[in-house]
Design a protein around this motif. Structure first.
Motif, PDB file in Angstrom:
ATOM      1  N   VAL A  98       0.861  -1.180   0.000  1.00 38.60           N
ATOM      2  CA  VAL A  98       0.000   0.000   0.000  1.00 38.60           C
ATOM      3  C   VAL A  98       0.900   1.234   0.000  1.00 38.60           C
ATOM      4  O   VAL A  98       1.803   1.357   0.835  1.00 38.60           O
ATOM      5  N   VAL A  99       0.705   2.095  -0.954  1.00 40.75           N
ATOM      6  CA  VAL A  99       1.498   3.327  -1.054  1.00 40.75           C
ATOM      7  C   VAL A  99       1.197   4.184   0.167  1.00 40.75           C
ATOM      8  O   VAL A  99       0.034   4.482   0.465  1.00 40.75           O
ATOM      9  N   THR A 100       2.277   4.619   0.870  1.00 42.21           N
ATOM     10  CA  THR A 100       2.087   5.194   2.199  1.00 42.21           C
ATOM     11  C   THR A 100       2.872   6.483   2.414  1.00 42.21           C
ATOM     12  O   THR A 100       3.945   6.482   3.045  1.00 42.21           O
ATOM     13  N   PRO A 101       2.416   7.608   1.868  1.00 43.11           N
ATOM     14  CA  PRO A 101       2.976   8.882   2.327  1.00 43.11           C
ATOM     15  C   PRO A 101       2.531   9.091   3.771  1.00 43.11           C
ATOM     16  O   PRO A 101       1.341   8.972   4.068  1.00 43.11           O
ATOM     17  N   ARG A 102       3.467   9.335   4.676  1.00 40.49           N
ATOM     18  CA  ARG A 102       3.079   9.369   6.090  1.00 40.49           C
ATOM     19  C   ARG A 102       1.929  10.337   6.330  1.00 40.49           C
ATOM     20  O   ARG A 102       0.890   9.977   6.819  1.00 40.49           O
ATOM     21  N   PHE A 103       2.139  11.594   6.017  1.00 42.92           N
ATOM     22  CA  PHE A 103       1.077  12.585   5.934  1.00 42.92           C
ATOM     23  C   PHE A 103       1.658  13.810   5.259  1.00 42.92           C
ATOM     24  O   PHE A 103       2.874  13.922   5.103  1.00 42.92           O
ATOM     25  N   ALA A 104       0.812  14.700   4.799  1.00 46.44           N
ATOM     26  CA  ALA A 104       1.271  15.813   3.974  1.00 46.44           C
ATOM     27  C   ALA A 104       2.419  16.607   4.593  1.00 46.44           C
ATOM     28  O   ALA A 104       3.363  16.973   3.873  1.00 46.44           O
ATOM     29  N   PRO A 105       2.410  16.896   5.911  1.00 42.56           N
ATOM     30  CA  PRO A 105       3.504  17.702   6.462  1.00 42.56           C
ATOM     31  C   PRO A 105       4.888  17.054   6.377  1.00 42.56           C
ATOM     32  O   PRO A 105       5.895  17.751   6.487  1.00 42.56           O
ATOM     33  N   SER A 106       4.961  15.731   6.200  1.00 40.91           N
ATOM     34  CA  SER A 106       6.267  15.067   6.140  1.00 40.91           C
ATOM     35  C   SER A 106       6.689  14.751   4.712  1.00 40.91           C
ATOM     36  O   SER A 106       7.701  14.080   4.505  1.00 40.91           O
ATOM     37  N   CYS A 107       5.934  15.237   3.738  1.00 39.87           N
ATOM     38  CA  CYS A 107       6.212  14.918   2.336  1.00 39.87           C
ATOM     39  C   CYS A 107       6.285  16.187   1.491  1.00 39.87           C
ATOM     40  O   CYS A 107       5.455  17.089   1.636  1.00 39.87           O
ATOM     41  N   SER A 108       7.252  16.211   0.595  1.00 39.46           N
ATOM     42  CA  SER A 108       7.321  17.313  -0.367  1.00 39.46           C
ATOM     43  C   SER A 108       6.272  17.101  -1.447  1.00 39.46           C
ATOM     44  O   SER A 108       5.763  15.997  -1.638  1.00 39.46           O
ATOM     45  N   SER A 109       5.959  18.163  -2.157  1.00 35.56           N
ATOM     46  CA  SER A 109       4.997  18.064  -3.245  1.00 35.56           C
ATOM     47  C   SER A 109       5.490  17.095  -4.312  1.00 35.56           C
ATOM     48  O   SER A 109       4.712  16.320  -4.883  1.00 35.56           O
ATOM     49  N   SER A 110       6.797  17.094  -4.586  1.00 34.61           N
ATOM     50  CA  SER A 110       7.333  16.199  -5.611  1.00 34.61           C
ATOM     51  C   SER A 110       7.195  14.740  -5.197  1.00 34.61           C
ATOM     52  O   SER A 110       6.881  13.876  -6.020  1.00 34.61           O
ATOM     53  N   LEU A 111       7.400  14.442  -3.907  1.00 32.66           N
ATOM     54  CA  LEU A 111       7.233  13.065  -3.428  1.00 32.66           C
ATOM     55  C   LEU A 111       5.773  12.650  -3.528  1.00 32.66           C
ATOM     56  O   LEU A 111       5.463  11.536  -3.986  1.00 32.66           O
ATOM     57  N   LEU A 112       4.861  13.519  -3.114  1.00 30.37           N
ATOM     58  CA  LEU A 112       3.438  13.189  -3.205  1.00 30.37           C
ATOM     59  C   LEU A 112       3.027  12.912  -4.651  1.00 30.37           C
ATOM     60  O   LEU A 112       2.278  11.967  -4.926  1.00 30.37           O
ATOM     61  N   SER A 113       3.532  13.719  -5.581  1.00 32.03           N
ATOM     62  CA  SER A 113       3.204  13.516  -6.997  1.00 32.03           C
ATOM     63  C   SER A 113       3.739  12.188  -7.502  1.00 32.03           C
ATOM     64  O   SER A 113       3.060  11.450  -8.232  1.00 32.03           O
ATOM     65  N   GLU A 114       4.967  11.865  -7.099  1.00 31.15           N
ATOM     66  CA  GLU A 114       5.575  10.600  -7.518  1.00 31.15           C
ATOM     67  C   GLU A 114       4.778   9.414  -6.979  1.00 31.15           C
ATOM     68  O   GLU A 114       4.522   8.440  -7.701  1.00 31.15           O
ATOM     69  N   LEU A 115       4.366   9.501  -5.716  1.00 30.50           N
ATOM     70  CA  LEU A 115       3.612   8.409  -5.109  1.00 30.50           C
ATOM     71  C   LEU A 115       2.235   8.265  -5.754  1.00 30.50           C
ATOM     72  O   LEU A 115       1.744   7.153  -5.970  1.00 30.50           O
ATOM     73  N   GLY A 116       1.608   9.403  -6.072  1.00 28.80           N
ATOM     74  CA  GLY A 116       0.317   9.351  -6.757  1.00 28.80           C
ATOM     75  C   GLY A 116       0.431   8.691  -8.120  1.00 28.80           C
ATOM     76  O   GLY A 116      -0.428   7.886  -8.518  1.00 28.80           O
ATOM     77  N   GLU A 117       1.512   8.986  -8.834  1.00 27.07           N
ATOM     78  CA  GLU A 117       1.722   8.398 -10.147  1.00 27.07           C
ATOM     79  C   GLU A 117       1.958   6.886 -10.027  1.00 27.07           C
ATOM     80  O   GLU A 117       1.398   6.090 -10.800  1.00 27.07           O
ATOM     81  N   ILE A 118       2.790   6.481  -9.066  1.00 30.98           N
ATOM     82  CA  ILE A 118       3.069   5.053  -8.865  1.00 30.98           C
ATOM     83  C   ILE A 118       1.789   4.300  -8.529  1.00 30.98           C
ATOM     84  O   ILE A 118       1.502   3.234  -9.087  1.00 30.98           O
ATOM     85  N   ALA A 119       1.000   4.866  -7.611  1.00 31.64           N
ATOM     86  CA  ALA A 119      -0.227   4.194  -7.181  1.00 31.64           C
ATOM     87  C   ALA A 119      -1.218   4.041  -8.324  1.00 31.64           C
ATOM     88  O   ALA A 119      -1.821   2.977  -8.507  1.00 31.64           O
ATOM     89  N   ASN A 120      -1.384   5.082  -9.104  1.00 31.80           N
ATOM     90  CA  ASN A 120      -2.364   5.038 -10.188  1.00 31.80           C
ATOM     91  C   ASN A 120      -1.900   4.161 -11.351  1.00 31.80           C
ATOM     92  O   ASN A 120      -2.699   3.413 -11.926  1.00 31.80           O
ATOM     93  N   ASN A 121      -0.612   4.210 -11.666  1.00 35.50           N
ATOM     94  CA  ASN A 121      -0.108   3.400 -12.774  1.00 35.50           C
ATOM     95  C   ASN A 121      -0.160   1.911 -12.460  1.00 35.50           C
ATOM     96  O   ASN A 121      -0.278   1.079 -13.363  1.00 35.50           O
ATOM     97  N   ASN A 122      -0.045   1.586 -11.175  1.00 34.23           N
ATOM     98  CA  ASN A 122      -0.011   0.172 -10.769  1.00 34.23           C
ATOM     99  C   ASN A 122      -1.277  -0.270 -10.038  1.00 34.23           C
ATOM    100  O   ASN A 122      -1.335  -1.394  -9.535  1.00 34.23           O
TER     101      ASN A 122
END
Length: 425
Positions: free
Chosen positions: A197-221
């Motif tokens: 399960v793709v797991t960005p801890r929460f928005a305050p601990s993630c950069s926008s670029s990391l969130l975008s990368e994780l969103g792309e990985i989750a949706n593509n797979n």
């Protein structure tokens, strides 16, 4: 209800009382029924026991194969913990004296940093998987840590002990409090009943670029996604400063393509009605964690309002901000919170115990987008179940004439495999 394919071998047959939830009934009690499980762990049939003879001929089982439930026994679906931090189990019941952000920096991040030591990880993860299974949690949505090897170990242990699990290697690239505790990658799918399960801890601990990368990985797979949202007011205000271009906390995840029909977000205590509409539109779910919400004074989620917005919702223990790894406790705290909201507003419609039972079982499966596989006793679904006996000797319940209760799990099944009692006990 009976499956057309009768070529599979029947592995288990139970006769007695079955309690579950359906789309139309928060609790449905099926008495004098017989249920069969095939050798793939799927429910083959569930019928009135007057059809037992014809079923035995059709499926090829004998009277000696039937497990008769006792007078004070019943089978119910396994419970689904939609949010639990396996890595925090070692300090469950302690460190509840600080609000969320200070709590993370003071207690959580330093402990989670220890999971680079696989011996330490093995000790804690073994205990949390065994404990939650014994508590009747057949499916758990786990947060692990940033450590890939330890996160893989958690998946291996869940598979070993027979628990269905979603395991998330935590992704976070912003952590000024404990700078060495951050990095970013995700797990691969390794076991039949254990999924990443793709797991960005929460928005305050993630950069926008990391969130975008994780969103792309989750949706593509087509992967599941989990994170936290609107747990306490200080966190909500922090997100506003970190993401000034977003209209709300929900909008942060929406813009980074992290709100899908496979997303579950923990807490949501302070979501607005507008944000709940977005959850409904995207098919995203909320994990209600009432124990931790109260324990670290984060807030109280109005579950009735969430359900009125037709948002999927399950329950979570949220160990270790939640001090109990028991889903039964999560059910109790859900009722307590609902009653507290009624005290504040007499117009609030308090949740019933039947509704809460549904949230802990079928609701949890819906929140994790697993309701096509588990959640209730429907032909074709996996047989994840608890055998409950309210008259176990020396158990915690005293029965009086004409009474029953809802405790004492004696057997636990996941996909038709008996996993509790453990083979070594």
């Amino acid at each position: 209800m009976n499956r057309n394919d009768t070529t599979a071998r029947i592995a288990h047959v139970f006769r007695g009382t079955f309690v579950h939830s359906t789309s139309g009934a928060a609790v449905e009690i099926l008495q004098n029924c017989v249920l069969g499980v095939d050798d793939q762990g799927k429910i083959a049939f569930i019928e009135n026991d007057r059809d037992e003879e014809s079923l035995s001929k059709l499926w090829g089982f004998g009277a000696s194969d039937i497990k008769q439930l006792g007078q004070h026994e019943f089978l119910m679906p396994g419970m689904v913990d939609t949010h639990i931090h396996a890595s925090q189990y070692s300090y469950t019941g302690t460190a509840l004296d600080l609000p969320l952000l200070e709590w993370l920096n003071t207690y959580t991040f330093p402990v989670e940093a220890k999971y680079k030591d696989l011996e330490f990880a093995n000790n804690v993860y073994t205990k949390v998987v065994r404990r939650t299974l014994k508590n009747g949690t057949t499916t758990a949505c786990y947060f692990a840590t940033i450590h890939t090897d330890a996160s893989l170990l958690l998946g291996e242990l869940a598979d070993k002990f027979g628990q269905r699990a979603l395991v998330g290697k935590v992704c976070m690239d912003c952590n000024s409090a404990v700078p060495q505790y951050k990095e970013s990658s995700i797990l691969e799918d390794c076991y039949p009943k254990v999924k990443p399960v793709v797991t960005p801890r929460f928005a305050p601990s993630c950069s926008s670029s990391l969130l975008s990368e994780l969103g792309e990985i989750a949706n593509n797979n087509k992967l599941h996604i989990q994170s936290h949202i609107s747990e306490n007011k200080g966190e909500v205000e922090l997100v506003k400063t970190l993401f000034p271009g977003c209209k709300s906390y929900t909008d942060v995840y929406l813009k980074h393509k992290l709100l899908t029909d496979r997303t579950v977000m923990a807490h949501g205590c302070h979501l607005t009605d507008e944000e709940l509409e977005i959850f409904h539109e995207t098919g995203s779910a909320i994990s209600h964690c009432p124990n931790s919400n109260i324990s670290i004074c984060s807030g109280m989620l109005n579950v009735r309002n969430v359900l009125n917005h037709k948002v999927k919702l399950g329950l979570g223990t949220d160990v270790a901000a939640g001090y109990s790894p028991s889903m039964l406790d999560a059910m109790r705290r859900t009722l307590d919170t609902s009653k507290a909201l009624t005290i504040q507003d007499p117009q609030h419609k308090t949740l019933s115990f039947e509704e809460v039972f549904r949230l802990a079982t079928l609701g949890g499966s819906e929140a994790l987008s697993l309701d096509d596989q588990i959640g209730n006793f429907v032909v074709g679904k996996d047989f994840d179940a608890l055998r409950v006996n309210v008259c176990v000797p020396e158990g915690p319940i005293d029965l009086f004439p004409g009474e029953g209760d809802d405790r004492n799990i004696t057997e636990v099944y996941v996909a038709g495999r008996q996993v509790v009692p453990f083979p070594d006990t």
